[in-house]
Design an enzyme around this catalytic site. Structure first.
Site, PDB file in Angstrom:
ATOM      1  N   CYS A   1     -16.839  85.879  20.906  1.00 29.98           N
ATOM      2  CA  CYS A   1     -17.860  86.612  20.155  1.00 29.98           C
ATOM      3  C   CYS A   1     -19.139  86.569  20.972  1.00 29.98           C
ATOM      4  O   CYS A   1     -19.239  85.872  21.963  1.00 29.98           O
ATOM      5  CB  CYS A   1     -18.108  85.951  18.810  1.00 29.98           C
ATOM      6  SG  CYS A   1     -16.641  85.707  17.825  1.00 29.98           S
TER       7      CYS A   1
ATOM      8  N   ARG B   1     -17.734  91.367  24.258  1.00 32.09           N
ATOM      9  CA  ARG B   1     -17.142  90.074  23.872  1.00 32.09           C
ATOM     10  C   ARG B   1     -16.418  90.160  22.534  1.00 32.09           C
ATOM     11  O   ARG B   1     -15.747  89.216  22.121  1.00 32.09           O
ATOM     12  CB  ARG B   1     -18.222  88.989  23.802  1.00 32.09           C
ATOM     13  CG  ARG B   1     -19.032  88.808  25.066  1.00 32.09           C
ATOM     14  CD  ARG B   1     -20.093  87.742  24.880  1.00 32.09           C
ATOM     15  NE  ARG B   1     -19.489  86.465  24.586  1.00 32.09           N
ATOM     16  CZ  ARG B   1     -19.021  85.640  25.528  1.00 32.09           C
ATOM     17  NH1 ARG B   1     -19.108  85.978  26.796  1.00 32.09           N
ATOM     18  NH2 ARG B   1     -18.473  84.491  25.211  1.00 32.09           N
TER      19      ARG B   1
ATOM     20  N   TRP C   1     -15.271  88.713  17.348  1.00 36.26           N
ATOM     21  CA  TRP C   1     -13.883  88.901  17.783  1.00 36.26           C
ATOM     22  C   TRP C   1     -13.081  87.992  16.859  1.00 36.26           C
ATOM     23  O   TRP C   1     -13.056  86.774  17.077  1.00 36.26           O
ATOM     24  CB  TRP C   1     -13.740  88.477  19.233  1.00 36.26           C
ATOM     25  CG  TRP C   1     -12.390  88.647  19.815  1.00 36.26           C
ATOM     26  CD1 TRP C   1     -11.348  87.769  19.794  1.00 36.26           C
ATOM     27  CD2 TRP C   1     -11.894  89.790  20.524  1.00 36.26           C
ATOM     28  NE1 TRP C   1     -10.251  88.282  20.426  1.00 36.26           N
ATOM     29  CE2 TRP C   1     -10.560  89.524  20.897  1.00 36.26           C
ATOM     30  CE3 TRP C   1     -12.456  91.005  20.880  1.00 36.26           C
ATOM     31  CZ2 TRP C   1      -9.787  90.434  21.602  1.00 36.26           C
ATOM     32  CZ3 TRP C   1     -11.677  91.907  21.603  1.00 36.26           C
ATOM     33  CH2 TRP C   1     -10.364  91.623  21.945  1.00 36.26           C
TER      34      TRP C   1
ATOM     35  N   ASN D   1     -19.806  81.204  18.128  1.00 33.71           N
ATOM     36  CA  ASN D   1     -18.723  81.687  18.984  1.00 33.71           C
ATOM     37  C   ASN D   1     -17.870  80.463  19.285  1.00 33.71           C
ATOM     38  O   ASN D   1     -18.367  79.459  19.774  1.00 33.71           O
ATOM     39  CB  ASN D   1     -19.285  82.272  20.284  1.00 33.71           C
ATOM     40  CG  ASN D   1     -18.164  82.654  21.249  1.00 33.71           C
ATOM     41  OD1 ASN D   1     -17.036  82.894  20.821  1.00 33.71           O
ATOM     42  ND2 ASN D   1     -18.461  82.687  22.536  1.00 33.71           N
ATOM     43  N   GLY D   2     -16.564  80.548  18.957  1.00 30.78           N
ATOM     44  CA  GLY D   2     -15.694  79.409  19.246  1.00 30.78           C
ATOM     45  C   GLY D   2     -14.774  79.150  18.074  1.00 30.78           C
ATOM     46  O   GLY D   2     -14.519  80.026  17.252  1.00 30.78           O
TER      47      GLY D   2
ATOM     48  N   GLU E   1       5.093  87.266  39.253  1.00 31.24           N
ATOM     49  CA  GLU E   1       3.695  87.535  38.884  1.00 31.24           C
ATOM     50  C   GLU E   1       2.779  87.369  40.092  1.00 31.24           C
ATOM     51  O   GLU E   1       1.879  88.196  40.310  1.00 31.24           O
ATOM     52  CB  GLU E   1       3.282  86.608  37.747  1.00 31.24           C
ATOM     53  CG  GLU E   1       1.828  86.706  37.313  1.00 31.24           C
ATOM     54  CD  GLU E   1       1.423  88.109  36.845  1.00 31.24           C
ATOM     55  OE1 GLU E   1       2.306  88.957  36.632  1.00 31.24           O
ATOM     56  OE2 GLU E   1       0.211  88.361  36.749  1.00 31.24           O
TER      57      GLU E   1
ATOM     58  N   LYS F   1       0.382  90.378  41.521  1.00 34.68           N
ATOM     59  CA  LYS F   1      -1.071  90.227  41.679  1.00 34.68           C
ATOM     60  C   LYS F   1      -1.497  90.645  43.078  1.00 34.68           C
ATOM     61  O   LYS F   1      -2.459  91.372  43.276  1.00 34.68           O
ATOM     62  CB  LYS F   1      -1.488  88.769  41.420  1.00 34.68           C
ATOM     63  CG  LYS F   1      -1.487  88.358  39.973  1.00 34.68           C
ATOM     64  CD  LYS F   1      -2.641  88.886  39.162  1.00 34.68           C
ATOM     65  CE  LYS F   1      -2.407  90.084  38.307  1.00 34.68           C
ATOM     66  NZ  LYS F   1      -1.312  90.307  37.473  1.00 34.68           N
TER      67      LYS F   1
ATOM     68  N   GLU G   1      -1.081  94.452  43.603  1.00 35.53           N
ATOM     69  CA  GLU G   1      -1.995  95.267  42.796  1.00 35.53           C
ATOM     70  C   GLU G   1      -3.374  95.395  43.417  1.00 35.53           C
ATOM     71  O   GLU G   1      -3.991  96.441  43.350  1.00 35.53           O
ATOM     72  CB  GLU G   1      -2.207  94.582  41.439  1.00 35.53           C
ATOM     73  CG  GLU G   1      -1.190  94.818  40.405  1.00 35.53           C
ATOM     74  CD  GLU G   1      -1.698  94.360  39.060  1.00 35.53           C
ATOM     75  OE1 GLU G   1      -2.138  95.222  38.286  1.00 35.53           O
ATOM     76  OE2 GLU G   1      -1.650  93.153  38.795  1.00 35.53           O
TER      77      GLU G   1
ATOM     78  N   HIS H   1      21.473  85.808  49.591  1.00 38.52           N
ATOM     79  CA  HIS H   1      22.401  86.933  49.340  1.00 38.52           C
ATOM     80  C   HIS H   1      21.822  88.244  49.868  1.00 38.52           C
ATOM     81  O   HIS H   1      21.971  89.286  49.244  1.00 38.52           O
ATOM     82  CB  HIS H   1      22.688  87.024  47.839  1.00 38.52           C
ATOM     83  CG  HIS H   1      23.332  85.793  47.300  1.00 38.52           C
ATOM     84  ND1 HIS H   1      24.630  85.427  47.600  1.00 38.52           N
ATOM     85  CD2 HIS H   1      22.830  84.782  46.542  1.00 38.52           C
ATOM     86  CE1 HIS H   1      24.920  84.270  47.023  1.00 38.52           C
ATOM     87  NE2 HIS H   1      23.848  83.854  46.373  1.00 38.52           N
TER      88      HIS H   1
ATOM     89  N   LYS I   1      -6.126 100.194  33.416  1.00 37.09           N
ATOM     90  CA  LYS I   1      -6.008  98.936  32.676  1.00 37.09           C
ATOM     91  C   LYS I   1      -4.921  99.028  31.610  1.00 37.09           C
ATOM     92  O   LYS I   1      -4.202  98.094  31.360  1.00 37.09           O
ATOM     93  CB  LYS I   1      -7.357  98.584  32.014  1.00 37.09           C
ATOM     94  CG  LYS I   1      -7.343  97.244  31.281  1.00 37.09           C
ATOM     95  CD  LYS I   1      -6.983  96.100  32.206  1.00 37.09           C
ATOM     96  CE  LYS I   1      -6.770  94.788  31.465  1.00 37.09           C
ATOM     97  NZ  LYS I   1      -6.131  93.746  32.314  1.00 37.09           N
TER      98      LYS I   1
HETATM   99  C1  AGP Z   1      -0.968  93.542  35.303  1.00 31.05           C
HETATM  100  O1  AGP Z   1      -1.884  92.953  36.206  1.00 31.05           O
HETATM  101  C2  AGP Z   1      -1.024  95.047  35.331  1.00 31.05           C
HETATM  102  N1  AGP Z   1      -2.328  95.511  35.052  1.00 31.05           N
HETATM  103  C3  AGP Z   1       0.067  95.690  34.507  1.00 31.05           C
HETATM  104  O2  AGP Z   1       1.304  95.258  35.009  1.00 31.05           O
HETATM  105  C4  AGP Z   1       0.034  95.360  32.996  1.00 31.05           C
HETATM  106  O3  AGP Z   1       0.443  94.039  32.791  1.00 31.05           O
HETATM  107  C5  AGP Z   1       1.030  96.300  32.302  1.00 31.05           C
HETATM  108  O4  AGP Z   1       0.607  97.619  32.486  1.00 31.05           O
HETATM  109  C6  AGP Z   1       1.164  96.004  30.800  1.00 31.05           C
HETATM  110  O5  AGP Z   1      -0.064  96.229  30.157  1.00 31.05           O
HETATM  111  P1  AGP Z   1      -0.229  95.686  28.645  1.00 31.05           P
HETATM  112  O6  AGP Z   1      -0.086  94.205  28.725  1.00 31.05           O
HETATM  113  O7  AGP Z   1      -1.575  96.136  28.223  1.00 31.05           O
HETATM  114  O8  AGP Z   1       0.863  96.292  27.815  1.00 31.05           O
END
Ligand code: AGP
Length: 623
Positions: free
Chosen positions: A2, A28, A80, A106-107, A498, A502, A505, A521, A618
């Site tokens: 928040c 926030r 939030w 906030n918390g 993951e 990262k 990306e 393999h 995003k």
């Molecule tokens: C992750 O770093 C990416 N931005 C992407 O893989 C993301 O996780 C994926 O598009 C899913 O998004 P969401 O969690 O909002 O559903």
């Protein structure tokens, strides 16, 4: 997460400044908001509260009559929701009903239930479902006992377990006998910044909220209690001992300030992860019962006992969290879990077992593929559950049971803190499922939850300057690499995926996450002398197997970078990034942090756009 603001002025009105601060803090959280205004000239000095569910524009409508426009002191909040749905009653500020004080927070107050019971027995009348209100009544009770606001806040915070950034305002009679507004704030966890010019004393959740008035600010530390007035900042600790904090001049522009002083949202969000653990987990832990309390009926014993299989649908990073969840739920709760890329699941004519649930995992709650997969599963009769970071998102609205992650808004396109929150939520679900099905005893539940609680300082240890510098120095050493492998096994196999994602990306470098045992393999043919191979390994059932995989890779000239808590792997590797030991099941939460920092610093050295990588969005709300 928040946003809180507070101001007390010598002569000028503060309402517009508070609203300006709340506008800057809406990132926030923004499901509800409010202000409490103090002015002895207003309605015989009683505190005037205006609060409303919805965005700040809704609150501004309530204030349009100008009745509070002349007030020279006030506090404000943008919420939030964690405890209690977004509503007018649950919106901050909260008061004790005396009309002479108000508080914003906030918390999370972890022991709010026992405090609420004590205060209710003591005659307090609660008007909201929030944890915050217990703080309000604690302070109000101390004020009624004749304490100054500062002493009342100090005494109240001694009763509280949890973490908080608060601003409390009350009317007090000054030496001249005249009532005046006093402002006290305090921090234990979430950020808090204060400032004072000769005209005004100010506080806010971050610098952004204060820039309208000044660039000379004090960053409040954990344990600080601050008295604010025009021209005055007095900081003391819980024992009343004076504390000195430097005044810092910030020349950030607004964009910079919204990153809390970090160069990028992604780095700020990596650093928020210890707090995310607290926000997502700590107030759901029922330590005595060794169990977990999820809001809402979607996770009660009866419903969970009826589930014999879980189908995870998600995309990208969220699926990696779900893959970790598979290991956790199958091993801790004994429930079978299938994981599918949502984009594959929705077109493969899935054959689904009866008595199953679909678990949609999504930070945004708006990803088109995940939504479609979840709807398909629900049409086939699966109970729709979700782990999501955005209250009110489509995934949340279409779920029967939701585990909200309280990671706060994630601005960086590359997901970090939301991933950690998703894994934490999966761990909590595994414990809840295991307890509901009798697979986990009270004792086992307590131990698992204790381990989670102990993780926070270990997470904090991973974002110290020393650790970050070690990761950075390794990450920039491999700028010329044409490609990377990230290898892991068991619960750390998804962590390898993951880490590779990262790096891809935000650095635009080819990186492949692979099951370590699968390298022989075929993919091992790709290894050339000096090729960087990141291997994630922590003590557990497959640690020795991963060590063998390291040997296999090294025998072909691969350059091994070992990440994890397995000392023997570090001894075998060319470079290593040690991670604190933890239980096998929680090791992904620690191992992922160096991988996030590795990608960040590699991308930075390559001059890439960290927060807005090319070609990405995003939230992918299209197919
Ligand atoms: C992750 O770093 C990416 N931005 C992407 O893989 C993301 O996780 C994926 O598009 C899913 O998004 P969401 O969690 O909002 O559903």
């Amino acid at each position: 997460m928040c946003g809180i603001v507070g101001a007390v002025s010598r002569s000028g009105a503060v309402l517009e400044g508070l609203l300006d601060g709340l506008r800057k803090l809406e990132y926030r959280g923004y499901d509800s908001c409010g202000v409490a205004m103090f002015d002895p000239g207003l309605a015989n000095g009683a505190v005037q509260i205006r609060r409303k569910v919805g965005r700040l524009t809704e609150l501004e409508k309530l204030l349009a009559d100008g009745a509070l426009g002349a007030a020279r002191a006030g506090i404000g909040h943008t919420r939030w929701a964690t405890h209690g749905k977004p509503s007018d009653e649950n919106a901050h500020p909260h008061t004790d009903g005396s009309g002479r004080m108000a508080l914003v927070h906030n918390g999370i107050i972890e022991n709010y239930l026992e405090l609420r019971a004590e205060l209710t027995a003591d005659g307090a009348v609660f008007r909201s479902e929030t944890d915050t209100e217990v703080l309000t009544h604690l302070v109000g009770r101390e004020l009624a006992r004749g304490k100054s606001l500062l002493d009342a806040v100090r005494a109240s915070l001694r009763r509280v377990q949890g973490y908080y950034a608060i601003a409390v305002m009350a009317l007090e009679n000054g030496p001249d006998g005249k009532a005046a507004a006093r402002l006290v704030c305090a921090r234990q966890g979430p950020p808090l910044v204060v400032a004072a010019t000769p005209e005004i004393g100010l506080c806010g959740s971050d610098v952004l909220a204060l820039l309208k008035y000044t660039r000379d600010v004090v960053f409040v530390e954990d344990g600080d209690i601050v008295e604010l007035a025009p021209g005055r900042i007095a900081i003391t600790d819980f024992d009343g001992k004076a504390v000195a904090r430097p005044v810092r001049h910030v020349d950030w522009d607004e964009e910079a300030a919204s990153k809390g002083g970090f160069p990028h949202h992604m780095l700020k969000e990596i650093h928020e992860q210890p707090d995310v653990l607290a926000r997502t987990a700590f107030d759901r832990i029922l330590q005595v019962e060794g169990d977990v309390d999820f809001e809402g009926a979607g996770f009660d014993d009866a419903r969970l006992r009826a589930i014999e299989r879980i189908q995870v649908v998600a995309c990208g990073t969220a699926l990696h969290a779900g893959m970790i969840g598979k290991y956790l739920i199958e091993n801790l709760a004994g429930v079978a879990v299938d994981c599918d890329f949502a984009s594959e699941f929705r077109y493969r004519e899935p054959v689904l077992a009866p008595r199953s649930a679909v678990l949609a995992i999504s930070q945004s709650g708006e990803t088109a593929d995940t939504l479609a997969a979840m709807r398909l599963a629900r049409e086939r009769g699966l109970a729709p559950l979700s782990i999501c970071n955005v209250q009110g998102s489509t995934v949340v609205r279409e779920s029967e049971g939701v585990i909200l992650t309280h990671a706060g808004p994630e601005i960086g396109v590359a997901s970090t803190k939301a991933f950690v929150a998703q894994v934490i939520a999966s761990y909590l679900l595994a414990v809840r499922l295991g307890r509901a099905r009798g697979k986990l005893s009270v004792e086992q539940g307590r131990e698992l939850l204790d381990e989670l609680r102990r993780l926070r300082p270990r997470l904090e240890g991973l974002i110290t300057e020393k650790t970050v510098e070690r990761v950075r120095s390794i990450a920039v050493k491999h700028l010329k690499a044409k490609g990377f492998f990230f290898l892991g096994r068991g619960v750390n196999f998804p962590v390898a995926l993951e880490g590779a994602l990262k790096l891809k990306e935000i650095s635009y470098v080819h990186a492949e996450g692979y099951a370590a045992g699968e390298m022989k393999h075929g993919p091992i043919a790709l290894i050339e002398p000096g090729m960087p191979i990141v291997v994630i390994n922590s003590p557990g059932r497959v640690a020795d197997k991963v060590r063998s995989n390291i040997e296999q890779v090294k025998a072909r000239g691969g350059h091994v970078i070992s990440i994890g808590a397995d000392e023997q792997s570090h001894a075998l590797a060319d470079e290593s990034i040690p991670v604190p030991a933890s239980s096998e099941w929680l090791s992904p939460l620690l191992n992922v942090v160096p991988l996030q920092l590795f990608a960040y610093h590699h991308a930075l050295a390559r001059g890439c756009d960290i927060d807005k990588p090319r070609n990405l969005a995003k939230s992918v709300t299209v197919e």
